[in-house]
Design a protein around this motif. Sequence first.
Motif, PDB file in Angstrom:
ATOM      1  N   GLU A 118      -0.902   9.686  12.252  1.00 39.20           N
ATOM      2  CA  GLU A 118       0.400   9.048  11.987  1.00 39.20           C
ATOM      3  C   GLU A 118       1.557   9.900  12.520  1.00 39.20           C
ATOM      4  O   GLU A 118       2.471   9.384  13.175  1.00 39.20           O
ATOM      5  N   GLU A 172      -3.944   1.412   7.430  1.00 43.42           N
ATOM      6  CA  GLU A 172      -2.548   1.882   7.369  1.00 43.42           C
ATOM      7  C   GLU A 172      -2.071   2.363   8.736  1.00 43.42           C
ATOM      8  O   GLU A 172      -0.863   2.345   9.019  1.00 43.42           O
ATOM      9  N   GLU A 185      -7.907   3.805   9.872  1.00 39.90           N
ATOM     10  CA  GLU A 185      -7.566   3.198   8.584  1.00 39.90           C
ATOM     11  C   GLU A 185      -6.587   2.047   8.807  1.00 39.90           C
ATOM     12  O   GLU A 185      -5.733   2.114   9.717  1.00 39.90           O
ATOM     13  N   ASP A 188      -1.069  -0.704  10.558  1.00 36.75           N
ATOM     14  CA  ASP A 188       0.197  -1.202  10.011  1.00 36.75           C
ATOM     15  C   ASP A 188       1.369  -0.413  10.597  1.00 36.75           C
ATOM     16  O   ASP A 188       2.398  -0.992  10.971  1.00 36.75           O
ATOM     17  N   LEU A 189       1.185   0.898  10.723  1.00 35.14           N
ATOM     18  CA  LEU A 189       2.252   1.729  11.321  1.00 35.14           C
ATOM     19  C   LEU A 189       2.446   1.333  12.790  1.00 35.14           C
ATOM     20  O   LEU A 189       3.584   1.198  13.262  1.00 35.14           O
ATOM     21  N   ASN A 220      -0.171   4.256   0.799  1.00 40.17           N
ATOM     22  CA  ASN A 220      -0.407   5.096   1.983  1.00 40.17           C
ATOM     23  C   ASN A 220       0.133   4.468   3.262  1.00 40.17           C
ATOM     24  O   ASN A 220       0.285   5.166   4.269  1.00 40.17           O
ATOM     25  N   ALA A 221       0.424   3.166   3.232  1.00 37.76           N
ATOM     26  CA  ALA A 221       1.086   2.560   4.391  1.00 37.76           C
ATOM     27  C   ALA A 221       2.579   2.846   4.334  1.00 37.76           C
ATOM     28  O   ALA A 221       3.179   3.317   5.308  1.00 37.76           O
ATOM     29  N   HIS A 236     -10.118  -4.995   4.854  1.00 45.26           N
ATOM     30  CA  HIS A 236      -9.523  -3.690   4.561  1.00 45.26           C
ATOM     31  C   HIS A 236     -10.414  -2.824   3.685  1.00 45.26           C
ATOM     32  O   HIS A 236     -10.214  -1.619   3.592  1.00 45.26           O
ATOM     33  N   ALA A 267       0.813  -1.221   0.000  1.00 43.35           N
ATOM     34  CA  ALA A 267       0.000   0.000   0.000  1.00 43.35           C
ATOM     35  C   ALA A 267       0.847   1.271   0.000  1.00 43.35           C
ATOM     36  O   ALA A 267       1.680   1.461   0.879  1.00 43.35           O
ATOM     37  N   ASP A 276      -2.404  -3.015  -0.721  1.00 48.06           N
ATOM     38  CA  ASP A 276      -3.040  -1.721  -1.016  1.00 48.06           C
ATOM     39  C   ASP A 276      -4.540  -1.909  -1.254  1.00 48.06           C
ATOM     40  O   ASP A 276      -4.969  -2.396  -2.304  1.00 48.06           O
ATOM     41  N   VAL A 283       4.847  -4.470   4.300  1.00 55.43           N
ATOM     42  CA  VAL A 283       3.829  -3.435   4.055  1.00 55.43           C
ATOM     43  C   VAL A 283       2.504  -4.129   3.718  1.00 55.43           C
ATOM     44  O   VAL A 283       2.490  -5.085   2.932  1.00 55.43           O
TER      45      VAL A 283
END
Length: 419
Positions: free
Chosen positions: A170, A193, A191, A196-197, A23-24, A261, A21, A234, A231
């Motif tokens: 973020e 993402e 989200e 994921d962060l 944005n990730a 997702h 992704a 997407d 990651v």
Amino acid sequence: MDRIRIRGGRSLNGTIPVSGAKNAVLALMPAALLADSPLHLSNVPDLADVATMSALLRQLGLSVEHDKAAKTLVMNGSATSNEAPYDIVRKMRASVLVLGPLVARHGIARVSLPGGCAIGTRPVDLHLKGLEAMGATITVEAGYIEARAPEGGLKGARIIFPVVSVGATENLMLAAALADGETELVNAAREPEIEDLALCLMRMGARIEGLGTGHLRIQGSTSLTGAQHPVLPDRIEAGSFACAAAITGGEVLLAGARLEHLGTVARVLREAGVGVNEEPAGLRISRLNGLHGVDVVTEPFPGFATDMQAQFMSLMCLAQGASMVTETIFENRFMHVPELNRMGARINVHGSSAIVRGVPSLSGAPVMATDLRASISLVLAGLAARGETIVNRVYHLDRGYEQLEQKLAAVGADIERLS
Ligand SMILES: CC(=O)N[C@H]1[C@@H](OP(=O)(O)OP(=O)(O)OC[C@H]2O[C@@H](n3ccc(=O)[nH]c3=O)[C@H](O)[C@@H]2O)O[C@H](CO)[C@@H](O)[C@@H]1O
Ligand SMILES: C=C(OP(=O)(O)O)C(=O)O
């Protein structure tokens, strides 16, 4: 300048691999600024935005190695500069995500103020207010944000967001990971993402609770290490290709895509007459019977993603009946409408809503758009249209779609890049 030529009318069938992704990865890469050993990312897409973030991190003093064949990115070193210059930030707004980590680790950061962009004004006030709540002193002068941490570094704080912001959540998660004490982010973005962060920061040694909720608690650490992190796939690329299969009447397996997702996007596609079935290898997308008009309103996750609004609108152009598409996140995200109308669509915009009246067919035309998702919506329309469509300004697509023409051609589209 490159253009994409599509000869429409072919249905898409086969398997499309979903990339990591955009944005990730754009939020994960700045995490390297926090680490005292290398951060290894895998499943990294080869996108213009990844190259831009790599250039920014190198400018700040990190080494960045992107092995495109292996899809890995290794970032190492500590920042030797604290300035994100205008020339890089103007290319990509996500550059502002280096602000939090730089001020948390080095006590000072100068980051060019990202301007508005085609889709809206996009202020960063929530990023700055959050850092101020953590004790930073912020000045904005000559187009640059300067943030200074107090003596002893940033302090944990309770930050309540008045509106949900992915980027502010973020930036403050990144800053909080090295702050002194606990930071609470209330009304945080949910989200995928963000999760994921959080997972990557936890692999680096951060302590974070509340994953997947709008209430995150981050216990600051005195140091963080590097880590290995894949990651996530997407979801916007997957949603875009789901619309491609649906608009052409084909059946496609989106390898690696995950139903959870897609949030409301999956429900809305099903309501519109699109089969969305989860399989071990990914999501199988098929058009069942005809397409029906469905109303959508963009919202923060798990609501209908604003980044899927333009693509869904292309689909609705060929649905039976009318649909109303309301954009609540960005004030100027209907730039695809006049271009779709030039291809024979019947769309009227009334303020933040667009009424789409389905038509039996679209016709190919030369088109161009001023942002990423508007551009892919024109590709989708071109795939279904009679005749030839030329999409100009391909650099927008290169920001967010890896090997777009190759992926679509492999499932039967007649699409090529003209240089
Ligand atoms: C690189 C990246 O991940 N980009 C995504 C991110 O953008 P980005 O992080 O820029 O978007 P935000 O979630 O911050 O924006 C949501 C809303 O909050 C407003 N706002 C935001 C910050 C702020 O300080 N003040 C403020 O008022 C914005 O103008 C907008 O109306 O989330 C958007 C919303 O899902 C997506 O469309 C973008 O693809
Ligand atoms: C709006 C988008 O990206 P950015 O925030 O990087 O402009 C997008 O991915 O659709």
